[in-house]
Design a protein around this motif. Structure first.
Motif, PDB file in Angstrom:
ATOM      1  N   PRO A   7       0.834  -0.559  -0.024  1.00  0.00           N
ATOM      2  CA  PRO A   7      -0.039   0.402   0.043  1.00  0.00           C
ATOM      3  C   PRO A   7       0.721   0.651   0.353  1.00  0.00           C
ATOM      4  N   ASP A   8       0.486   2.186  -0.818  1.00  0.00           N
ATOM      5  CA  ASP A   8       1.227   3.724  -0.701  1.00  0.00           C
ATOM      6  C   ASP A   8       0.364   5.124   0.261  1.00  0.00           C
ATOM      7  N   TRP A   9      -0.961   4.383   0.600  1.00  0.00           N
ATOM      8  CA  TRP A   9      -1.406   5.039   1.450  1.00  0.00           C
ATOM      9  C   TRP A   9      -3.013   4.767   1.742  1.00  0.00           C
ATOM     10  N   ASP A  10      -3.237   5.202   3.319  1.00  0.00           N
ATOM     11  CA  ASP A  10      -4.658   4.560   3.350  1.00  0.00           C
ATOM     12  C   ASP A  10      -5.426   5.592   3.971  1.00  0.00           C
ATOM     13  N   PRO A  11      -6.567   5.252   2.322  1.00  0.00           N
ATOM     14  CA  PRO A  11      -7.552   5.696   2.290  1.00  0.00           C
ATOM     15  C   PRO A  11      -8.481   6.320   3.419  1.00  0.00           C
ATOM     16  N   ARG A  12      -8.564   5.292   3.956  1.00  0.00           N
ATOM     17  CA  ARG A  12      -9.718   5.101   5.980  1.00  0.00           C
ATOM     18  C   ARG A  12      -8.630   5.891   7.114  1.00  0.00           C
ATOM     19  N   SER A  13      -7.829   6.071   6.728  1.00  0.00           N
ATOM     20  CA  SER A  13      -6.740   7.116   8.501  1.00  0.00           C
ATOM     21  C   SER A  13      -7.255   8.342   8.703  1.00  0.00           C
ATOM     22  N   ASP A  14      -7.686   8.462   9.653  1.00  0.00           N
ATOM     23  CA  ASP A  14      -8.118   9.648   9.935  1.00  0.00           C
ATOM     24  C   ASP A  14      -7.426  11.375  10.092  1.00  0.00           C
ATOM     25  N   ALA A  23      -5.428  15.744   1.348  1.00  0.00           N
ATOM     26  CA  ALA A  23      -5.591  14.921   1.191  1.00  0.00           C
ATOM     27  C   ALA A  23      -4.428  14.209   0.559  1.00  0.00           C
ATOM     28  N   TYR A  24      -5.912  14.384  -1.058  1.00  0.00           N
ATOM     29  CA  TYR A  24      -5.790  14.090  -1.941  1.00  0.00           C
ATOM     30  C   TYR A  24      -5.006  15.203  -3.155  1.00  0.00           C
ATOM     31  N   ASP A  25      -4.859  16.040  -2.665  1.00  0.00           N
ATOM     32  CA  ASP A  25      -4.486  16.935  -3.283  1.00  0.00           C
ATOM     33  C   ASP A  25      -2.330  16.410  -3.160  1.00  0.00           C
ATOM     34  N   ARG A  26      -2.357  16.200  -1.790  1.00  0.00           N
ATOM     35  CA  ARG A  26      -0.886  15.613  -1.667  1.00  0.00           C
ATOM     36  C   ARG A  26      -0.634  14.273  -1.969  1.00  0.00           C
ATOM     37  N   MET A  27      -1.611  13.331  -2.098  1.00  0.00           N
ATOM     38  CA  MET A  27      -1.156  12.137  -2.702  1.00  0.00           C
ATOM     39  C   MET A  27      -0.869  13.125  -4.308  1.00  0.00           C
ATOM     40  N   ARG A  28      -1.452  13.368  -5.052  1.00  0.00           N
ATOM     41  CA  ARG A  28      -1.708  13.854  -6.616  1.00  0.00           C
ATOM     42  C   ARG A  28       0.016  14.222  -6.814  1.00  0.00           C
ATOM     43  N   SER A  29       0.079  14.664  -5.478  1.00  0.00           N
ATOM     44  CA  SER A  29       1.878  15.295  -6.311  1.00  0.00           C
ATOM     45  C   SER A  29       3.391  14.173  -5.554  1.00  0.00           C
ATOM     46  N   ARG A  30       2.108  13.289  -4.706  1.00  0.00           N
ATOM     47  CA  ARG A  30       3.406  12.556  -4.181  1.00  0.00           C
ATOM     48  C   ARG A  30       3.486  11.165  -4.937  1.00  0.00           C
TER      49      ARG A  30
END
Length: 384
Positions: A7-14, A23-30
């Protein structure tokens, strides 16, 4: 199938759920194409989402074990059902609905208490979504209270991630539809001339639609409409309250509302994502996706992609509307887009015309909705 990626991330994290858009903005760049156990492969960039939307042969919409007409279908099966559904959203029908939509909007706005704290979500957004949907489909007023109760139960179960309760609630909704259809069958020629009755006469190929297909169509229309329209009203109300200069500009120039609504909902998507499944191996964004793997198209990120929307948080009315994915794109573009635009425009016209000011409550922060919902779970406001 190759070994499952890490996994690259956890969509259900706090961290994610506390502010999905950020959070999605950060994922788009990362990590613009990211894997998670919960969502499979998530695509965050505008260009990748468009590629998946335009290539429905590689990215299939048949993602559910349950019949979903027509959003969960691929061509050629999708084509006949889609053509059938589009007939119920012809411009003449939409335009003729505006007077009733305005009456409903004016009544709800006039009924809001002035000068005291209200919660815009249950007191306007949900009521508007239910009343407007029932009116368009020809459903009786007696369904308003049960559907409002259903919306709130569904929302609570979704927040609790209670899948067993969610399944039971879905069956409850199907029961409402089945009762409506049975009443119309019993009425025969005396049944009301509305969309719901019309579906009983619709043909696909050389046969009438069956019960399961009609229930699926009405479920998709209604559940989607109730959720997204509720989210839209909350997002629009919050933005205008938080940005009084924009609010005043639209009060003085209501003709700008159509473009303004689309722009506000571009910044804060009312629908977070849609699902697909890869039908064959494909590489996208430098990641290799195997046949059969789940794909999640993140509308809430794609519509904020800096590569397409310069300074995505800036409210601008000169952006290219063709790039805005608010209502989707391609063969699955929302058939009710024109209806939704009319409903939101009319409600916002009445809200701005019948009030002097809408404002957030000092010290009473809104509660942000969490995946898969968008918008707000509660929105304390003052209406003056």
């Amino acid at each position: 199938m190759p070994d499952k990626p890490q996994p690259d991330w956890d969509p259900r994290s706090d961290t994610v759920l506390s502010n999905q858009i950020a959070a999605y903005d950060r994922m788009r760049s990362r990590c613009p194409v990211a894997f998670s156990d919960y969502l499979g492969w998530s695509m965050f960039r505008h260009q990748d989402v468009i590629r998946a939307l335009d290539d429905h042969e590689t990215f299939s919409s048949v993602v559910s074990r349950h019949l979903s007409v027509p959003s969960g279908m691929d061509p050629p099966l999708h084509t006949a059902y889609r053509r059938l559904i589009e007939r119920h959203f012809e411009p003449e029908r939409i335009e003729s609905f505006e007077p009733l939509c305005r009456t409903i909007s004016a009544s709800l706005v006039s009924g809001l208490e002035r000068g005291v704290e209200i919660d815009l979500v249950p007191q306007l957004a949900q009521r508007f979504a239910v009343r407007i949907q029932c009116s368009f489909l020809g459903w009786p007023d007696s369904l308003h209270v049960p559907l409002l109760r259903w919306v709130r139960k569904n929302h609570e179960a979704t927040l609790a991630r209670d899948t067993i309760t969610m399944a039971a609630i879905a069956l409850e909704f199907d029961g409402y539809i089945s009762q409506l259809l049975e009443a119309r069958r019993r009425a025969g020629p005396a049944a009301p001339e509305d969309i719901t009755s019309g579906l009983l006469r619709e043909m696909v190929g050389d046969r009438l639609l069956n019960q399961e297909e009609i229930v699926s169509i009405l479920r998709n229309w209604t559940v989607g409409e109730l959720g997204t329209i509720t989210a839209c009203v909350g997002i629009l109300g919050h933005y205008l309250a938080e940005n009084p200069q924009v609010q005043q500009r639209l009060r003085k120039s209501p003709h700008l509302l159509p473009a303004a609504i689309d722009e506000i909902l571009r910044m804060h998507a009312p629908l977070i994502s849609n699902r697909r499944v890869a039908t064959r191996p494909v590489e996208i964004g430098g990641r290799k996706i195997a046949a059969g793997e789940r794909v999640t198209l993140m509308w809430a990120s794609a519509n904020r992609d800096e590569a397409v929307f310069d300074n995505p948080d800036e409210f601008r009315l000169d952006r290219d509307p063709e790039q805005n994915l608010l209502y989707g794109r391609g063969i699955h573009v929302c058939p009710g887009a024109q209806l939704a635009r009319l409903e939101l425009r009319v409600l916002m016209e009445e809200l701005l015309k019948r009030t002097d000011k809408i404002a957030l409550v000092p010290g009473g922060p809104p509660t942000i909705a969490v995946y898969p919902a968008s918008g707000f779970s509660s929105l304390p406001m003052l209406i003056l």
